[in-house]
Design a protein around this motif. Structure first.
Motif, PDB file in Angstrom:
ATOM      1  N   LEU A  11      32.742 -34.741  21.423  1.00 47.12           N
ATOM      2  CA  LEU A  11      34.077 -35.198  21.061  1.00 47.12           C
ATOM      3  C   LEU A  11      34.084 -35.615  19.597  1.00 47.12           C
ATOM      4  CD1 LEU A  11      36.963 -36.184  21.795  1.00 47.12           C
ATOM      5  CD2 LEU A  11      35.912 -38.359  22.475  1.00 47.12           C
ATOM      6  N   VAL A  12      35.060 -35.131  18.860  1.00 53.24           N
ATOM      7  CA  VAL A  12      35.152 -35.446  17.431  1.00 53.24           C
ATOM      8  C   VAL A  12      36.623 -35.581  17.062  1.00 53.24           C
ATOM      9  CG1 VAL A  12      35.170 -33.011  16.732  1.00 53.24           C
ATOM     10  CG2 VAL A  12      34.325 -34.760  15.141  1.00 53.24           C
ATOM     11  N   GLN A  13      36.900 -36.389  16.051  1.00 53.36           N
ATOM     12  CA  GLN A  13      38.267 -36.521  15.574  1.00 53.36           C
ATOM     13  C   GLN A  13      38.650 -35.348  14.688  1.00 53.36           C
ATOM     14  OE1 GLN A  13      38.502 -40.389  13.660  1.00 53.36           O
ATOM     15  NE2 GLN A  13      39.269 -41.319  15.540  1.00 53.36           N
ATOM     16  N   SER A  17      33.321 -32.779  11.875  1.00 56.11           N
ATOM     17  CA  SER A  17      32.412 -31.633  11.917  1.00 56.11           C
ATOM     18  C   SER A  17      31.484 -31.719  13.119  1.00 56.11           C
ATOM     19  CB  SER A  17      31.563 -31.583  10.645  1.00 56.11           C
ATOM     20  OG  SER A  17      32.364 -31.431   9.494  1.00 56.11           O
ATOM     21  N   LEU A  18      31.049 -30.568  13.561  1.00 55.68           N
ATOM     22  CA  LEU A  18      30.015 -30.449  14.591  1.00 55.68           C
ATOM     23  C   LEU A  18      29.174 -29.220  14.274  1.00 55.68           C
ATOM     24  CD1 LEU A  18      31.915 -30.995  17.991  1.00 55.68           C
ATOM     25  CD2 LEU A  18      30.190 -32.521  16.998  1.00 55.68           C
ATOM     26  N   ARG A  19      27.931 -29.248  14.752  1.00 54.46           N
ATOM     27  CA  ARG A  19      27.094 -28.058  14.648  1.00 54.46           C
ATOM     28  C   ARG A  19      26.571 -27.700  16.028  1.00 54.46           C
ATOM     29  NH1 ARG A  19      21.445 -26.418  11.590  1.00 54.46           N
ATOM     30  NH2 ARG A  19      20.528 -27.599  13.301  1.00 54.46           N
ATOM     31  N   LEU A  20      26.864 -26.479  16.439  1.00 56.57           N
ATOM     32  CA  LEU A  20      26.368 -25.965  17.706  1.00 56.57           C
ATOM     33  C   LEU A  20      25.099 -25.158  17.471  1.00 56.57           C
ATOM     34  CD1 LEU A  20      29.692 -24.654  19.317  1.00 56.57           C
ATOM     35  CD2 LEU A  20      28.740 -26.967  19.342  1.00 56.57           C
ATOM     36  N   SER A  21      24.201 -25.228  18.453  1.00 61.35           N
ATOM     37  CA  SER A  21      22.968 -24.432  18.411  1.00 61.35           C
ATOM     38  C   SER A  21      22.847 -23.659  19.712  1.00 61.35           C
ATOM     39  CB  SER A  21      21.743 -25.330  18.250  1.00 61.35           C
ATOM     40  OG  SER A  21      21.799 -26.077  17.068  1.00 61.35           O
ATOM     41  N   CYS A  22      22.218 -22.504  19.625  1.00 58.36           N
ATOM     42  CA  CYS A  22      21.970 -21.693  20.820  1.00 58.36           C
ATOM     43  C   CYS A  22      20.586 -21.060  20.679  1.00 58.36           C
ATOM     44  CB  CYS A  22      23.027 -20.621  20.981  1.00 58.36           C
ATOM     45  SG  CYS A  22      22.674 -19.419  22.280  1.00 58.36           S
ATOM     46  N   ALA A  23      19.694 -21.427  21.575  1.00 55.28           N
ATOM     47  CA  ALA A  23      18.329 -20.906  21.541  1.00 55.28           C
ATOM     48  C   ALA A  23      18.142 -19.884  22.651  1.00 55.28           C
ATOM     49  CB  ALA A  23      17.332 -22.048  21.704  1.00 55.28           C
ATOM     50  N   ALA A  24      17.625 -18.725  22.279  1.00 56.04           N
ATOM     51  CA  ALA A  24      17.352 -17.660  23.243  1.00 56.04           C
ATOM     52  C   ALA A  24      15.878 -17.669  23.598  1.00 56.04           C
ATOM     53  CB  ALA A  24      17.740 -16.313  22.659  1.00 56.04           C
ATOM     54  N   SER A  25      15.602 -17.459  24.888  1.00 55.62           N
ATOM     55  CA  SER A  25      14.208 -17.430  25.332  1.00 55.62           C
ATOM     56  C   SER A  25      14.067 -16.464  26.496  1.00 55.62           C
ATOM     57  CB  SER A  25      13.747 -18.825  25.743  1.00 55.62           C
ATOM     58  OG  SER A  25      14.502 -19.292  26.846  1.00 55.62           O
ATOM     59  N   SER A  70      25.171 -18.901  11.409  1.00 53.96           N
ATOM     60  CA  SER A  70      23.885 -18.573  10.799  1.00 53.96           C
ATOM     61  C   SER A  70      22.857 -18.404  11.919  1.00 53.96           C
ATOM     62  CB  SER A  70      23.446 -19.666   9.823  1.00 53.96           C
ATOM     63  OG  SER A  70      23.287 -20.908  10.489  1.00 53.96           O
ATOM     64  N   ARG A  71      21.688 -17.882  11.559  1.00 56.66           N
ATOM     65  CA  ARG A  71      20.660 -17.696  12.576  1.00 56.66           C
ATOM     66  C   ARG A  71      19.292 -17.862  11.953  1.00 56.66           C
ATOM     67  NH1 ARG A  71      21.404 -11.775  14.914  1.00 56.66           N
ATOM     68  NH2 ARG A  71      19.308 -12.053  15.788  1.00 56.66           N
ATOM     69  N   ASP A  72      18.354 -18.244  12.800  1.00 59.40           N
ATOM     70  CA  ASP A  72      16.949 -18.348  12.425  1.00 59.40           C
ATOM     71  C   ASP A  72      16.209 -17.374  13.331  1.00 59.40           C
ATOM     72  OD1 ASP A  72      14.236 -18.995  12.147  1.00 59.40           O
ATOM     73  OD2 ASP A  72      14.681 -21.117  11.787  1.00 59.40           O
ATOM     74  N   ASN A  73      15.866 -16.214  12.783  1.00 61.63           N
ATOM     75  CA  ASN A  73      15.255 -15.171  13.611  1.00 61.63           C
ATOM     76  C   ASN A  73      13.884 -15.593  14.134  1.00 61.63           C
ATOM     77  OD1 ASN A  73      17.418 -13.380  13.378  1.00 61.63           O
ATOM     78  ND2 ASN A  73      16.651 -12.564  11.437  1.00 61.63           N
ATOM     79  N   ALA A  74      13.172 -16.406  13.388  1.00 58.47           N
ATOM     80  CA  ALA A  74      11.852 -16.855  13.834  1.00 58.47           C
ATOM     81  C   ALA A  74      11.950 -17.764  15.060  1.00 58.47           C
ATOM     82  CB  ALA A  74      11.144 -17.595  12.700  1.00 58.47           C
ATOM     83  N   LYS A  75      13.083 -18.449  15.199  1.00 59.61           N
ATOM     84  CA  LYS A  75      13.286 -19.355  16.327  1.00 59.61           C
ATOM     85  C   LYS A  75      14.213 -18.779  17.389  1.00 59.61           C
ATOM     86  CE  LYS A  75      12.635 -23.574  13.588  1.00 59.61           C
ATOM     87  NZ  LYS A  75      13.252 -24.863  13.163  1.00 59.61           N
ATOM     88  N   ASN A  76      14.680 -17.538  17.198  1.00 60.19           N
ATOM     89  CA  ASN A  76      15.626 -16.924  18.138  1.00 60.19           C
ATOM     90  C   ASN A  76      16.826 -17.828  18.390  1.00 60.19           C
ATOM     91  OD1 ASN A  76      14.066 -14.630  18.406  1.00 60.19           O
ATOM     92  ND2 ASN A  76      13.203 -15.204  20.386  1.00 60.19           N
ATOM     93  N   THR A  77      17.335 -18.406  17.327  1.00 56.61           N
ATOM     94  CA  THR A  77      18.399 -19.395  17.438  1.00 56.61           C
ATOM     95  C   THR A  77      19.562 -19.026  16.525  1.00 56.61           C
ATOM     96  OG1 THR A  77      16.834 -21.145  18.002  1.00 56.61           O
ATOM     97  CG2 THR A  77      18.971 -21.836  17.182  1.00 56.61           C
ATOM     98  N   VAL A  78      20.774 -19.235  17.038  1.00 57.11           N
ATOM     99  CA  VAL A  78      21.983 -19.047  16.255  1.00 57.11           C
ATOM    100  C   VAL A  78      22.719 -20.382  16.193  1.00 57.11           C
ATOM    101  CG1 VAL A  78      23.371 -18.301  18.243  1.00 57.11           C
ATOM    102  CG2 VAL A  78      24.044 -17.607  15.932  1.00 57.11           C
ATOM    103  N   TYR A  79      23.358 -20.628  15.063  1.00 60.70           N
ATOM    104  CA  TYR A  79      24.064 -21.883  14.831  1.00 60.70           C
ATOM    105  C   TYR A  79      25.529 -21.607  14.500  1.00 60.70           C
ATOM    106  CZ  TYR A  79      19.226 -23.286  14.049  1.00 60.70           C
ATOM    107  OH  TYR A  79      17.867 -23.500  14.177  1.00 60.70           O
ATOM    108  N   LEU A  80      26.354 -22.615  14.750  1.00 60.53           N
ATOM    109  CA  LEU A  80      27.747 -22.566  14.329  1.00 60.53           C
ATOM    110  C   LEU A  80      28.102 -23.919  13.737  1.00 60.53           C
ATOM    111  CD1 LEU A  80      30.312 -20.746  14.279  1.00 60.53           C
ATOM    112  CD2 LEU A  80      31.057 -21.989  16.326  1.00 60.53           C
ATOM    113  N   LYS A  81      28.256 -23.978  12.430  1.00 59.71           N
ATOM    114  CA  LYS A  81      28.688 -25.198  11.776  1.00 59.71           C
ATOM    115  C   LYS A  81      30.196 -25.174  11.682  1.00 59.71           C
ATOM    116  CE  LYS A  81      28.459 -29.095   9.709  1.00 59.71           C
ATOM    117  NZ  LYS A  81      28.143 -29.267   8.308  1.00 59.71           N
ATOM    118  N   MET A  82      30.807 -26.200  12.243  1.00 60.98           N
ATOM    119  CA  MET A  82      32.268 -26.277  12.315  1.00 60.98           C
ATOM    120  C   MET A  82      32.749 -27.468  11.498  1.00 60.98           C
ATOM    121  SD  MET A  82      32.764 -25.408  16.363  1.00 60.98           S
ATOM    122  CE  MET A  82      31.945 -26.898  16.917  1.00 60.98           C
ATOM    123  N   ASN A  83      33.503 -27.179  10.454  1.00 61.16           N
ATOM    124  CA  ASN A  83      34.078 -28.216   9.606  1.00 61.16           C
ATOM    125  C   ASN A  83      35.597 -28.228   9.748  1.00 61.16           C
ATOM    126  OD1 ASN A  83      31.524 -28.872   8.483  1.00 61.16           O
ATOM    127  ND2 ASN A  83      31.741 -27.248   6.953  1.00 61.16           N
TER     128      ASN A  83
END
Length: 121
Positions: A11-13, A17-25, A70-83
């Motif tokens: 929850l944010v006003q 801002s929030l940052r979402l992460s998604c890790a694939a495994s 954005s994504r970090d291929n070494a970590k199999n992770t994608v991010y979403l920075k929301m401003n």
């Protein structure tokens, strides 16, 4: 089996801002395009942003200039920075990945379980 696990919702006003992460495994040979989608109550799921393995990005018009994928291929992770979040950004956000599984070298499209983002006015 492939798992996508999202985190970072909350929850944010409005204006925050929030940052979402998604890790694939799991049995992943190669991750191709990854992306974020969202679904608000009573509405269809819609594209928010995608990013290819090479870093090319695509955004919905409604989030251009405010969200960054954005994504970090070494970590199999994608991010979403929301401003500059708006109440209309309130939705469940889902991670999505196109990949080649190491189980039989099959092409797979996988979804995460979703994370709630609520923007108060």
């Amino acid at each position: 089996q492939v798992q996508l696990v999202e985190s970072g919702g909350g929850l944010v006003q409005a204006g925050g801002s929030l940052r979402l992460s998604c890790a694939a495994s799991g049995r992943i040979f190669r991750l191709n395009t990854m992306g974020w989608y969202r679904q608000a109550p009573g509405k269809q799921r819609e594209l928010v942003a995608t990013i290819t393995s090479g870093g090319s990005t695509n955004y919905a018009d409604s989030v251009k200039g405010r969200f960054t994928i954005s994504r970090d291929n070494a970590k199999n992770t994608v991010y979403l920075k929301m401003n500059s979040l708006k109440p209309e950004d309130t939705a469940v956000y889902y991670c999505n990945a196109d990949l080649v599984s190491s189980w039989g070298w099959s092409s797979v499209n996988s979804w995460g379980q979703g994370t709630q983002v609520t923007v108060s006015s």
